[in-house]
Design a protein around this motif. Structure first.
Motif, PDB file in Angstrom:
ATOM      1  N   ALA A 297       9.119  -4.874  -2.139  1.00  7.81           N
ATOM      2  CA  ALA A 297       8.759  -5.188  -0.748  1.00  7.81           C
ATOM      3  C   ALA A 297       9.331  -4.104   0.158  1.00  7.81           C
ATOM      4  CB  ALA A 297       9.293  -6.566  -0.357  1.00  7.81           C
ATOM      5  N   ALA A 337       0.552  -5.421  -1.090  1.00  3.09           N
ATOM      6  CA  ALA A 337       0.900  -6.579  -1.923  1.00  3.09           C
ATOM      7  C   ALA A 337       1.924  -7.463  -1.204  1.00  3.09           C
ATOM      8  CB  ALA A 337       1.448  -6.104  -3.269  1.00  3.09           C
ATOM      9  N   GLN A 338       2.910  -6.841  -0.555  1.00  2.52           N
ATOM     10  CA  GLN A 338       3.916  -7.589   0.199  1.00  2.52           C
ATOM     11  C   GLN A 338       3.274  -8.388   1.321  1.00  2.52           C
ATOM     12  OE1 GLN A 338       6.648  -5.017   2.270  1.00  2.52           O
ATOM     13  NE2 GLN A 338       8.052  -6.680   2.868  1.00  2.52           N
ATOM     14  N   THR A 340       0.118  -9.339   1.621  1.00  4.37           N
ATOM     15  CA  THR A 340      -0.764 -10.373   1.071  1.00  4.37           C
ATOM     16  C   THR A 340       0.045 -11.564   0.571  1.00  4.37           C
ATOM     17  OG1 THR A 340      -2.336  -8.652   0.401  1.00  4.37           O
ATOM     18  CG2 THR A 340      -2.570 -10.820  -0.625  1.00  4.37           C
ATOM     19  N   ARG A 341       1.196 -11.280   0.021  1.00  3.66           N
ATOM     20  CA  ARG A 341       2.039 -12.319  -0.559  1.00  3.66           C
ATOM     21  C   ARG A 341       2.765 -13.143   0.513  1.00  3.66           C
ATOM     22  NH1 ARG A 341       4.473  -8.973  -3.534  1.00  3.66           N
ATOM     23  NH2 ARG A 341       6.307  -8.589  -2.240  1.00  3.66           N
ATOM     24  N   GLU A 342       3.209 -12.498   1.589  1.00  4.23           N
ATOM     25  CA  GLU A 342       4.108 -13.157   2.532  1.00  4.23           C
ATOM     26  C   GLU A 342       3.427 -13.693   3.787  1.00  4.23           C
ATOM     27  OE1 GLU A 342       7.522 -10.795   3.436  1.00  4.23           O
ATOM     28  OE2 GLU A 342       7.846 -10.209   1.346  1.00  4.23           O
TER      29      GLU A 342
END
Length: 428
Positions: A297, A337-338, A340-342
């Motif tokens: 992240a 990715a960070q 999208t994830r958070e």
């Protein structure tokens, strides 16, 4: 006097305006096709900035310079009380009012921390206050805050440190960090407020400065040499201000003061990466969010440009102290990715643009020796890297420019007084 300013970033603009206001004949040499340095819009694409910048209410000289150039900070900057919300968490929020009282109230009201952590932070802050926000020069931020609860270090100290100094807490100067805290908490009401640009960066200073300076600008001109006298690429001046990068300043100053040049060349740098994401229809819970940095992240902060008067659906994710990610690569993919994830998105976000400033700031480490402003009689340096209490910030650059202008004016006054009294004066 005829004064050459080499470099047209915020330091060079500050020096140029101050010297022109004092009645001096100035010329500004800038190698790029536009002013602004590392705080400007991307050439040819003015809706994008070369990085996400923020100011705080304590940046008095930067705000005064904007007003001098006809820019109303209240129109181009969104003022918000200091808040560090995280996704799904309110985080620390300072209420309006006296900064010290607001800080105390904000810490006590932070429901995300146990009472022991809140009291521990207030006790540490009281100790810093008792010592006038001073500490040993060799102390790191991590060492200064070693006794603080882990949640406070994770959610407050580390993000504030990397935002202000662009240097990880374990490597960052506690002395400089404390000075930033002091000015934010003791410069009057609103000094800790966040000032987020709601217009492209070039509209804050570079564009208005270009119009104000007019024919005194020499854009697209890299200075090749400076000779005693003072001659800039053969053109005669009475004094010179080197408001370029430390690397360029060292190159130009080396034949004139090798010791100063060596000190400037000894500075190390920290990069900043800005990843712009695009997601039509999406908004963040706040104009600015803090993010928890981790092995996968990279970003510490995210900005919603749609809430700042910019393009809806555009988001800037900032990776400060980004050297490990610059070395390993894959930063944009990891940020995507960070994000999208958070965070929640109305439409899947995509990477819009990746901007890397490899020499964004000097590494603000404990006990760092920074070169002084005065290089030689009639030759001064101005930049956020010059010796002083501030890290590499916009305010540090502006203050350095003003100090260089004052140094030039002071030496001019001394020389004039010496000539009037019949005393000999020395030329470099």
């Amino acid at each position: 006097m005829r004064v050459a300013i080499v470099g047209g970033g915020w330091a060079g603009i500050a020096a140029a305006v101050a010297l022109a206001d004092a009645g001096h004949d100035i010329a500004v040499f800038e190698m790029a096709p536009q002013l602004g340095g590392r705080a400007r819009s991307v050439a040819g694409q003015p809706d994008y900035d070369n990085g996400q910048h923020i100011l705080i209410g304590a940046y008095r000289d930067s705000l005064a310079l904007m007003r001098r150039l006809g820019v109303d900070p209240e129109l181009v900057l969104k003022r918000l009380p200091l808040a560090l919300p995280y996704p799904g968490e309110p985080g620390l929020r300072l209420p309006p009012g006296s900064p010290l009282i607001a800080f105390t109230r904000g810490v006590l009201a932070h429901g995300g921390w146990p009472l022991s952590a809140r009291l521990g932070l207030l006790a540490a802050a009281g100790g810093w206050l008792a010592h006038d926000f001073r500490c040993a020069a060799g102390l790191s931020v991590a060492e200064l805050c070693a006794g603080l609860p882990a949640t406070v270090k994770r959610d407050l100290v580390e993000p504030l440190c990397v935002a202000a100094l662009n240097t990880p807490a374990r490597q960052a100067s506690a002395q400089v960090f404390l000075r930033v805290l002091k000015d934010a908490l003791f410069s009057g009401a609103g000094s800790a407020d966040l000032l987020l640009p709601r217009r492209p960066l070039s509209e804050l200073l570079a564009g208005p400065a270009t119009a104000w300076l007019g024919g005194r600008l020499r854009l697209g001109r890299r200075v090749q040499s400076i000779e005693p006298g003072w001659r800039v690429d053969g053109e005669a001046f009475d004094a010179v201000v080197l408001a370029c990068t430390s690397v360029e300043a060292a190159r130009l100053a080396a034949p004139l003061n090798a010791g100063w040049a060596a000190e400037a060349q000894g500075l190390r740098f920290e990069p900043i990466v800005t990843v712009y994401l695009h997601s039509p229809g999406s908004t963040l819970p706040a104009p600015m969010l803090a993010l928890r940095e981790g092995a996968d992240a990279p970003a510490q902060f995210a900005f919603d440009h749609g809430q700042l008067g910019g393009a809806p659906g555009r988001f800037a994710f900032v990776v400060s102290g980004a050297a490990p990610w610059v070395e390993r690569g894959g930063c944009a993919e990891a940020v995507l990715a960070q994000a999208t994830r958070e965070l929640r998105w109305a439409t899947p976000p995509v990477v819009d643009r990746l901007l890397t400033e490899k020499r964004a700031t000097f590494a603000c480490t404990p006990g760092l020796a920074r070169p002084p402003a005065r290089i030689a009689p009639g030759l001064f340096a101005a930049g956020d890297y010059i010796a002083g209490p501030y890290p590499a910030t916009l305010e540090g650059a502006v203050r350095a420019g003003l100090a260089a202008a004052q140094g030039v004016a002071a030496e001019a006054g001394t020389a004039a007084n010496g000539a009037a009294s019949g005393s000999p004066t020395k030329t470099p």
